[in-house]
Design a protein around this motif. Sequence first.
Motif, PDB file in Angstrom:
ATOM      1  N   LEU A   1       0.819  -1.262   0.042  1.00 21.55           N
ATOM      2  CA  LEU A   1      -0.060   0.022  -0.024  1.00 21.55           C
ATOM      3  C   LEU A   1       0.878   1.326  -0.009  1.00 21.55           C
ATOM      4  O   LEU A   1       0.565   2.414  -0.467  1.00 21.55           O
ATOM      5  N   ASP A   2       2.086   1.076   0.604  1.00 22.83           N
ATOM      6  CA  ASP A   2       3.056   2.352   0.503  1.00 22.83           C
ATOM      7  C   ASP A   2       3.378   2.991  -0.796  1.00 22.83           C
ATOM      8  O   ASP A   2       3.485   4.095  -0.948  1.00 22.83           O
ATOM      9  N   THR A   3       3.514   1.770  -1.706  1.00 20.83           N
ATOM     10  CA  THR A   3       4.045   2.108  -2.867  1.00 20.83           C
ATOM     11  C   THR A   3       2.751   2.978  -3.756  1.00 20.83           C
ATOM     12  O   THR A   3       3.326   4.063  -4.558  1.00 20.83           O
ATOM     13  N   PHE A   4       1.491   2.524  -3.709  1.00 26.04           N
ATOM     14  CA  PHE A   4       0.594   3.202  -4.397  1.00 26.04           C
ATOM     15  C   PHE A   4      -0.636   3.568  -3.308  1.00 26.04           C
ATOM     16  O   PHE A   4      -1.845   2.915  -3.482  1.00 26.04           O
ATOM     17  N   PRO A   5      -0.374   4.416  -2.462  1.00 25.35           N
ATOM     18  CA  PRO A   5      -1.515   4.744  -1.244  1.00 25.35           C
ATOM     19  C   PRO A   5      -2.782   5.345  -1.810  1.00 25.35           C
ATOM     20  O   PRO A   5      -3.640   5.166  -1.380  1.00 25.35           O
ATOM     21  N   ASN A   6      -2.883   5.723  -3.264  1.00 25.81           N
ATOM     22  CA  ASN A   6      -4.057   6.337  -3.627  1.00 25.81           C
ATOM     23  C   ASN A   6      -4.813   5.164  -4.524  1.00 25.81           C
ATOM     24  O   ASN A   6      -5.869   5.787  -5.013  1.00 25.81           O
ATOM     25  N   ASP A   7      -4.388   4.174  -4.777  1.00 27.66           N
ATOM     26  CA  ASP A   7      -4.857   3.139  -5.811  1.00 27.66           C
ATOM     27  C   ASP A   7      -5.683   2.608  -4.869  1.00 27.66           C
ATOM     28  O   ASP A   7      -5.447   1.485  -4.205  1.00 27.66           O
ATOM     29  N   SER A  19      -8.702 -10.675   5.447  1.00 31.09           N
ATOM     30  CA  SER A  19      -9.950 -11.444   6.001  1.00 31.09           C
ATOM     31  C   SER A  19      -9.616 -12.928   5.851  1.00 31.09           C
ATOM     32  O   SER A  19     -10.140 -13.843   6.698  1.00 31.09           O
ATOM     33  N   LEU A  20      -8.918 -13.426   5.015  1.00 31.23           N
ATOM     34  CA  LEU A  20      -8.859 -14.754   4.815  1.00 31.23           C
ATOM     35  C   LEU A  20      -7.867 -15.191   5.619  1.00 31.23           C
ATOM     36  O   LEU A  20      -7.924 -16.623   6.186  1.00 31.23           O
ATOM     37  N   LEU A  21      -6.943 -14.685   6.021  1.00 30.85           N
ATOM     38  CA  LEU A  21      -5.832 -14.911   7.317  1.00 30.85           C
ATOM     39  C   LEU A  21      -6.646 -15.003   8.469  1.00 30.85           C
ATOM     40  O   LEU A  21      -6.249 -15.347   9.381  1.00 30.85           O
ATOM     41  N   ASP A  22      -7.675 -14.176   8.838  1.00 32.30           N
ATOM     42  CA  ASP A  22      -8.529 -14.217  10.101  1.00 32.30           C
ATOM     43  C   ASP A  22      -7.456 -13.660  11.142  1.00 32.30           C
ATOM     44  O   ASP A  22      -7.581 -14.307  12.055  1.00 32.30           O
ATOM     45  N   ARG A  23      -6.997 -12.425  10.806  1.00 29.26           N
ATOM     46  CA  ARG A  23      -6.004 -11.872  11.547  1.00 29.26           C
ATOM     47  C   ARG A  23      -6.601 -10.539  11.957  1.00 29.26           C
ATOM     48  O   ARG A  23      -6.560  -9.471  11.178  1.00 29.26           O
ATOM     49  N   ASN A  24      -7.420 -10.509  12.928  1.00 31.78           N
ATOM     50  CA  ASN A  24      -8.022  -9.031  13.223  1.00 31.78           C
ATOM     51  C   ASN A  24      -7.182  -7.953  13.392  1.00 31.78           C
ATOM     52  O   ASN A  24      -7.530  -6.965  13.248  1.00 31.78           O
ATOM     53  N   GLU A  25      -6.136  -8.279  14.026  1.00 36.87           N
ATOM     54  CA  GLU A  25      -4.968  -7.136  14.492  1.00 36.87           C
ATOM     55  C   GLU A  25      -4.397  -6.654  13.126  1.00 36.87           C
ATOM     56  O   GLU A  25      -4.169  -5.339  13.131  1.00 36.87           O
ATOM     57  N   LEU A  26      -4.539  -7.508  12.171  1.00 37.18           N
ATOM     58  CA  LEU A  26      -3.924  -6.981  10.971  1.00 37.18           C
ATOM     59  C   LEU A  26      -5.202  -5.744  10.208  1.00 37.18           C
ATOM     60  O   LEU A  26      -4.773  -4.931   9.661  1.00 37.18           O
ATOM     61  N   LEU A  27      -6.399  -6.264  10.563  1.00 36.01           N
ATOM     62  CA  LEU A  27      -7.463  -5.589  10.075  1.00 36.01           C
ATOM     63  C   LEU A  27      -7.670  -4.169  10.710  1.00 36.01           C
ATOM     64  O   LEU A  27      -7.868  -3.245  10.130  1.00 36.01           O
ATOM     65  N   GLU A  28      -7.177  -4.294  11.967  1.00 35.66           N
ATOM     66  CA  GLU A  28      -7.204  -3.063  12.789  1.00 35.66           C
ATOM     67  C   GLU A  28      -6.157  -2.149  12.414  1.00 35.66           C
ATOM     68  O   GLU A  28      -6.205  -0.730  12.228  1.00 35.66           O
ATOM     69  N   LYS A  29      -4.909  -2.731  12.086  1.00 31.89           N
ATOM     70  CA  LYS A  29      -3.857  -1.736  11.374  1.00 31.89           C
ATOM     71  C   LYS A  29      -4.390  -1.129  10.239  1.00 31.89           C
ATOM     72  O   LYS A  29      -3.747   0.011   9.804  1.00 31.89           O
ATOM     73  N   LEU A  30      -5.035  -1.811   9.377  1.00 37.74           N
ATOM     74  CA  LEU A  30      -5.284  -1.434   8.036  1.00 37.74           C
ATOM     75  C   LEU A  30      -6.458  -0.408   8.128  1.00 37.74           C
ATOM     76  O   LEU A  30      -6.424   0.775   7.549  1.00 37.74           O
ATOM     77  N   ALA A  31      -7.069  -0.481   9.257  1.00 36.85           N
ATOM     78  CA  ALA A  31      -8.296   0.474   9.573  1.00 36.85           C
ATOM     79  C   ALA A  31      -7.283   1.823   9.785  1.00 36.85           C
ATOM     80  O   ALA A  31      -7.798   3.116   9.355  1.00 36.85           O
ATOM     81  N   LEU A  32      -6.354   1.837  10.663  1.00 37.90           N
ATOM     82  CA  LEU A  32      -5.660   2.967  10.777  1.00 37.90           C
ATOM     83  C   LEU A  32      -4.941   3.631   9.624  1.00 37.90           C
ATOM     84  O   LEU A  32      -5.034   4.722   9.700  1.00 37.90           O
ATOM     85  N   TYR A  33      -4.538   2.547   8.944  1.00 34.79           N
ATOM     86  CA  TYR A  33      -3.698   2.945   7.480  1.00 34.79           C
ATOM     87  C   TYR A  33      -4.760   3.752   6.665  1.00 34.79           C
ATOM     88  O   TYR A  33      -4.673   4.911   6.224  1.00 34.79           O
ATOM     89  N   VAL A  34      -6.124   3.328   6.458  1.00 35.49           N
ATOM     90  CA  VAL A  34      -7.212   3.620   5.872  1.00 35.49           C
ATOM     91  C   VAL A  34      -7.462   5.115   6.233  1.00 35.49           C
ATOM     92  O   VAL A  34      -7.583   6.096   5.409  1.00 35.49           O
ATOM     93  N   GLU A  35      -7.512   5.523   7.681  1.00 34.26           N
ATOM     94  CA  GLU A  35      -7.647   6.562   8.271  1.00 34.26           C
ATOM     95  C   GLU A  35      -6.798   7.690   7.814  1.00 34.26           C
ATOM     96  O   GLU A  35      -7.258   8.807   7.636  1.00 34.26           O
ATOM     97  N   LYS A  36      -5.447   7.333   7.917  1.00 36.58           N
ATOM     98  CA  LYS A  36      -4.452   8.082   7.634  1.00 36.58           C
ATOM     99  C   LYS A  36      -4.208   8.508   6.138  1.00 36.58           C
ATOM    100  O   LYS A  36      -4.259   9.748   5.742  1.00 36.58           O
ATOM    101  N   TYR A  37      -4.142   7.516   5.324  1.00 36.13           N
ATOM    102  CA  TYR A  37      -4.155   7.839   3.844  1.00 36.13           C
ATOM    103  C   TYR A  37      -5.180   8.210   2.833  1.00 36.13           C
ATOM    104  O   TYR A  37      -4.953   8.518   1.775  1.00 36.13           O
TER     105      TYR A  37
END
Length: 93
Positions: A1-7, A19-37
């Motif tokens: 995502l860092d390479t193309f944050p607007n794509d 979601s497939l990995l079933d890793r909620n902590e990764l989804l929570e980090k993605l939410a923070l990333y979405v909020e920022k970028y």
Amino acid sequence: LDTFPNDCENYYIVFSIFSLLDRNELLEKLALYVEKYLSDDKRNKALYLGLIYFRLFDFKKSLESLSAVIKEEPTNSRCLLFVGLNHLMMGNL
């Protein structure tokens, strides 16, 4: 995502993988990333937060985010699908 944050399609791909990995902590980090970028892209920010909150079983937050998308784009099929899934999971059908 860092390479193309607007794509925005990349966000859906990362969301799907986490979601497939079933890793909620990764989804929570993605939410923070979405909020920022995606702070300047209100529609996509709301869409992806809605998807993430759905996957985290926070259906109220998910619907709040997705409702903002529907106001701007009432025929967004991905958004409408997740609104329906939220209602299904909440027993509102």
